[in-house]
Enzyme design. Structure first.
Site, PDB file in Angstrom:
ATOM      1  N   MET A  88       5.145   2.755   1.555  1.00 23.57           N
ATOM      2  CA  MET A  88       6.427   2.439   2.183  1.00 23.57           C
ATOM      3  C   MET A  88       6.972   3.669   2.883  1.00 23.57           C
ATOM      4  O   MET A  88       7.058   4.745   2.293  1.00 23.57           O
ATOM      5  CB  MET A  88       7.420   1.936   1.123  1.00 23.57           C
ATOM      6  CG  MET A  88       8.817   1.666   1.662  1.00 23.57           C
ATOM      7  SD  MET A  88       8.809   0.414   2.968  1.00 23.57           S
ATOM      8  CE  MET A  88      10.244   0.930   3.909  1.00 23.57           C
ATOM      9  N   HIS A 142       5.496   5.631  11.259  1.00 22.68           N
ATOM     10  CA  HIS A 142       6.766   4.921  11.085  1.00 22.68           C
ATOM     11  C   HIS A 142       7.973   5.853  11.141  1.00 22.68           C
ATOM     12  O   HIS A 142       9.092   5.393  11.400  1.00 22.68           O
ATOM     13  CB  HIS A 142       6.793   4.213   9.729  1.00 22.68           C
ATOM     14  CG  HIS A 142       6.123   2.884   9.711  1.00 22.68           C
ATOM     15  ND1 HIS A 142       6.408   1.883  10.623  1.00 22.68           N
ATOM     16  CD2 HIS A 142       5.197   2.360   8.866  1.00 22.68           C
ATOM     17  CE1 HIS A 142       5.691   0.815  10.340  1.00 22.68           C
ATOM     18  NE2 HIS A 142       4.943   1.069   9.284  1.00 22.68           N
ATOM     19  N   HIS A 184      -0.502   6.079   9.007  1.00 22.99           N
ATOM     20  CA  HIS A 184       0.287   4.873   9.293  1.00 22.99           C
ATOM     21  C   HIS A 184       1.756   5.089   8.910  1.00 22.99           C
ATOM     22  O   HIS A 184       2.664   4.801   9.697  1.00 22.99           O
ATOM     23  CB  HIS A 184      -0.305   3.697   8.507  1.00 22.99           C
ATOM     24  CG  HIS A 184       0.450   2.412   8.646  1.00 22.99           C
ATOM     25  ND1 HIS A 184      -0.019   1.362   9.393  1.00 22.99           N
ATOM     26  CD2 HIS A 184       1.639   1.985   8.133  1.00 22.99           C
ATOM     27  CE1 HIS A 184       0.845   0.360   9.340  1.00 22.99           C
ATOM     28  NE2 HIS A 184       1.861   0.718   8.568  1.00 22.99           N
ATOM     29  N   GLU A 185       1.987   5.604   7.711  1.00 26.77           N
ATOM     30  CA  GLU A 185       3.370   5.772   7.248  1.00 26.77           C
ATOM     31  C   GLU A 185       4.093   6.872   8.019  1.00 26.77           C
ATOM     32  O   GLU A 185       5.298   6.773   8.271  1.00 26.77           O
ATOM     33  CB  GLU A 185       3.399   6.063   5.742  1.00 26.77           C
ATOM     34  CG  GLU A 185       2.732   5.009   4.872  1.00 26.77           C
ATOM     35  CD  GLU A 185       3.226   3.585   5.132  1.00 26.77           C
ATOM     36  OE1 GLU A 185       4.415   3.414   5.470  1.00 26.77           O
ATOM     37  OE2 GLU A 185       2.413   2.648   5.006  1.00 26.77           O
ATOM     38  N   GLY A 203       0.819  -1.198   0.000  1.00 28.54           N
ATOM     39  CA  GLY A 203       0.000   0.000   0.000  1.00 28.54           C
ATOM     40  C   GLY A 203       0.854   1.251   0.000  1.00 28.54           C
ATOM     41  O   GLY A 203       0.551   2.234  -0.663  1.00 28.54           O
TER      42      GLY A 203
END
Length: 874
Positions: A282, A320, A316-317, A280
């Protein structure tokens, strides 16, 4: 390569990288080749006459080492490639000392592949409608080695200088901002970037192509950097569709900087839409790459469900950037540390910004149920799974690492209190910044903040396969609870049921509208709770616990009667648990059907999504062998959906909330699928207006998928051709995905074959080939044809998909896990027994367990289900 005592196949520890200076040049964008020069600064640890590093599909040319304090170049005299281990052993004319520093300099050349891994190219249509290419990287987990020679392990962190020579018309991007651009003549320029802080190889990234961008700045001031620039890059002509992602990104960077009490570490945030992408997105540090449907959204033409997706994937990314990038797991066995946390905190951020979306209800409906489904199979794996070779990691980028990981994080954060939990996370990030950490390091930081031994009660959740079901027996005034491992096949052996989980019971009683009462967690196999008001109680209040509950049938019925007093999450949990009990045989399918039949008048999108999913699964499982049951379930679904679809209507109202819009789409799709004639007639009317070009406004963007599916399922060649034409001509970012999913609803053998053949032409990108096949495998008329096609065309399927094993594994699982026939299962096992299953062997276990569970269900319950439907469905 590893010592006998080691549990990992890792590179020799003779040297340690501390800095890379990487220069790419001679980029041939027609032959798709490039040359490179890498200078790796090393710490010398052991006297050695060779250095082994990672290299895959690269040609290493001249090389030498210069030891600090010496002017001598110690040349590489031999290179031994190990293609299986993906290493290159460099031998030198003399021994290198066992201490000090050195620089290894290597020339190399590589290919810009078309496999969505390493340094690769993506095809797209440019603004003129011509075929074009963009170029980008995907290094997680082990593909940095496919782009340049390196020490490609997550705990071998280093800093990076990067430069690349590209055409003058190209934009070049990397993790850091541009330091310098030098014009070289001949239409070329060299772009150099600022030094990247210490990080793992898999987080390095670069991209180049004909890009545009939209830009904004954070509201927060960052020390020494001011307000940070945030940009969304796309190929030309798409950039306005990046504005929704941009709006979210700038807010979320500030939000995470606040809740982690730790500023975003880099001077910029770039998001790049990539036209071909295996996952989806990176989380490359400072240059996050996305599949187009996960970052682009058009307010006028996109289905609103993609809005939800874009907002979440952006969050979400960005999570990270701290959890994974700033602090990285020590080894791939702890991948969940990256993915489980980013999944949970991504939803946490979206809940903060979009409370009206009820994202925790979505999490229970979608994420938790998906995790439960995989983890209820013998072929599952622990969250923290031993990984000997990094080459085996791709198969655990799955629903266990992401969704079970996030489910256990959610359970723990609820138990500790979210503020305490995030305080512990902040301490963990500060302590291990720019380094690597383990699960125990996280437990230690959380335990210190909360004043409790987190490791003690969380260890089994992370290290043991599976999850528990809590079975309830009751007498007036008390209940007895027993925990055991849950398997969807319903055949747990004593040796598989030795784990005692710490289970937060979250028991509520007396009134469903009051806050939950925390009862001591279940820490033994069995316990009895006395002095309980058994008129009103529910376990796992709020659905924070990662476990199933098996209620007596009478209690389930009572909970159904008062369901409107329960939260959406609790209502979803009741349906999902009851369905799981029916599948496994812990409960009864007739009990499930009675419960579902009582849900008439339900008006929550998320509850309807779970209701429809479970009715759909029942139809899917029983359809192959029991057509009578299939027809009865269609009638039951029709009875439930008809009043709801007639009430909600077709028209979207000004200011209508997100979940109501989603409900309308779901109800129309469901009603059309079970033969509600007014819905079918209206869908076909709108479909003809839209596809003829007479009225492109006839189908609201939110209804394209529902209408296309109905038209394909009801029609024939004409409707098929119309959707195919739409697929080939659409310019909307989600249009192709919607068309491919719709095509899977075909029902004649000829059209099923056409969809399969079309899927394996170059008109469908590798990243999308699973989309029509998921739809076909959900279609009981097409399922067998899918398997026959795979068998007959295995060489083609393997050749197209095995360049990226993540893609092949996903394709096979989604193609073959819906059967309920032992005969088909035997055929699948026979077919694959003499194949090289490396890279998808775990997927085959998932297929086996899924089919076994389905077959058990049919054999056990077909007769009683048939009888129930005769008695209860008109």
């Amino acid at each position: 390569m590893a010592s006998a005592a080691s549990s990992r196949d890792v590179l020799p520890s003779d040297v340690k990288p501390v800095h890379y200076d990487l220069d790419l040049h001679n980029l041939d964008i027609k032959a798709f080749t490039y040359d490179g020069l890498v200078k790796i600064s090393l710490e010398l640890k052991t006297a050695t006459s060779s250095i082994t590093l990672n290299s895959k599909e690269l040609k290493i040319g001249e090389g030498a080492v210069k030891v600090e304090g010496s002017n001598e170049d110690i040349k590489v005299t031999d290179i031994a490639y190990d293609t299986k281990a993906e290493t290159a052993k460099l031998s030198f004319a003399k021994e290198l000392p066992g201490s000090g520093k050195a620089v290894l300099e290597l020339k190399f050349s590589g290919a810009i592949n078309h496999k969505m891994a390493g340094f690769y190219r993506s095809a797209y249509k440019n603004e003129k409608g011509e075929d074009d290419w963009m170029f980008s990287t995907q290094f997680e987990s082990c593909d940095a080695r496919q782009a340049f020679p390196c020490f490609d392990e997550p705990n071998l962190k280093a800093t990076y200088d990067f430069a690349m020579t590209v055409p003058e018309s190209f934009t070049a991007l990397s993790n850091q901002p541009v330091k310098e651009t030098q014009s070289l003549g001949n239409g070329l320029k060299k772009v150099s970037f600022l030094t990247v802080p210490k990080m793992s190889t898999y987080l390095l990234a670069w991209a180049c192509g004909e890009f545009d961008y939209v830009e904004d700045f954070t509201d927060r001031e960052y020390e020494g950097r001011g307000k940070l620039p945030v940009r969304v890059y796309t190929t030309k002509g798409l950039v306005e569709q990046g504005r929704f992602a941009l709006m979210n990104a700038k807010k979320i960077v500030d939000y995470f900087s606040g809740i982690f009490d730790l500023d975003y570490p880099l001077p910029k945030v770039d998001l790049l839409a990539v036209h071909e992408f295996s996952h989806g997105a990176m989380e490359n540090w400072g240059l996050i790459t996305y599949r187009t449907t996960a970052v682009l959204f058009d307010e006028k033409t996109s289905d609103s469900r993609y809005k939800n997706r874009v907002a979440y994937v952006v969050a979400h990314e960005l999570a990270h950037q701290w959890f994974g990038n700033l602090v990285t797991m020590d080894w791939w066995s702890e991948l969940w540390l990256n993915e489980g946390f980013a999944t949970w905190v991504g939803w946490y951020a979206i809940d903060h910004f979009y409370p009206e979306w009820n994202v925790w209800g979505q999490f229970v409906t979608e994420s938790l149920q998906t995790a439960f489904q995989l983890d209820s199979l013998r072929g599952s794996h622990p969250i923290e799974v031993p990984v000997r070779s990094a080459l085996d990691i791709d198969q655990i980028f799955d629903h266990i690492s992401y969704l079970k990981g996030s489910g256990t994080i959610g359970m723990l954060s609820n138990h500790l209190g979210v503020e305490t939990f995030l305080g512990g996370v902040s301490n963990y990030l500060k302590k291990h910044a720019y380094g690597n950490a383990t699960t125990e390091d996280l437990w230690s930081a959380l335990g210190e903040k909360a004043g409790t031994n987190v490791s003690e009660f969380m260890s089994n959740w992370i290290k043991v396969i599976g999850f528990p079901v809590v079975t309830v027996t009751e007498v007036p005034g008390q209940i007895t609870l027993r925990q055991s491992r849950f398997l969807s096949t319903g055949d747990v052996k004593p040796e598989e049921d030795t784990t005692t989980w710490w289970i937060p019971l979250m028991l509520t009683e007396q009134s469903y509208t009051e806050s939950a009462v925390k009862v001591n967690a279940l820490t033994s196999k069995e316990t009895t709770i006395k002095d309980l008001n058994t008129d009103f109680y529910k376990l796992n209040y709020g659905q924070y616990g990662f476990y199933r509950v098996n209620y007596p049938a009478e209690r389930l019925a009572k909970l159904g009667e008062v369901r409107q007093q329960l939260s959406v999450s609790d209502r979803v949990g009741l349906i999902a648990d009851a369905a799981a009990m029916a599948l496994s045989g812990y409960g009864t399918t007739t009990g499930l059907l009675s419960f579902l039949a009582g849900l008439k008048g339900e008006d929550s999108y998320l509850v309807w999504a779970e209701l429809q999913a479970q009715l759909g699964k029942l139809k899917s499982v029983f359809a192959e062998s029991e057509p009578e049951i299939y027809e009865g379930l269609k009638k039951l679904t029709s009875e439930l959906v008809t009043p709801c679809v007639e009430k909600i209507g077709w028209e979207f109202k000004e200011g209508e909330d997100f979940l109501t819009a989603r409900l309308r789409s779901l109800l129309i799709s469901t009603a059309g699928g079970v033969g509600h004639q007014p819905t079918i007639d209206e869908a076909l009317r709108r479909f003809k207006l839209y596809t003829s070009g007479e009225d492109k406004a006839a189908i609201h963007p939110n209804l394209r998928l529902a209408v296309f599916r109905i038209a394909i399922a009801q029609g024939g060649q004409e409707e098929f051709d119309a959707v195919m034409k739409e697929y080939l001509s659409t310019t909307t970012v989600d249009g192709r995905e919607i068309c491919l999913s719709s095509l899977g609803r075909v029902h004649t053998p000829e059209l099923i074959q056409k969809v399969l053949e079309f899927t394996f032409t170059d008109k469908v990108k590798i990243q999308d080939k699973h989309t029509p096949v998921i739809s076909l495998s959900n279609n009981h008329r097409a399922r067998r044809a899918v398997w026959e096609f795979i068998k007959k065309n295995w060489d083609t399927v393997y050749a197209q998909l095995s360049g990226n094993m993540v893609v092949l594994d996903r394709f096979l699982k989604n193609s073959l896990n819906k059967f309920s026939s032992r005969e088909v299962m035997a055929d699948i096992e026979e077919f694959f027994k003499d194949k090289d299953n490396h890279g998808y062997d775990k997927g085959l276990l998932v297929i086996r367990d899924s089919i076994t569970g389905n077959a058990n269900w049919v054999e056990r319950d077909a007769a009683v289900v048939k009888e129930w439907l005769k008695e209860h469905v008109a």
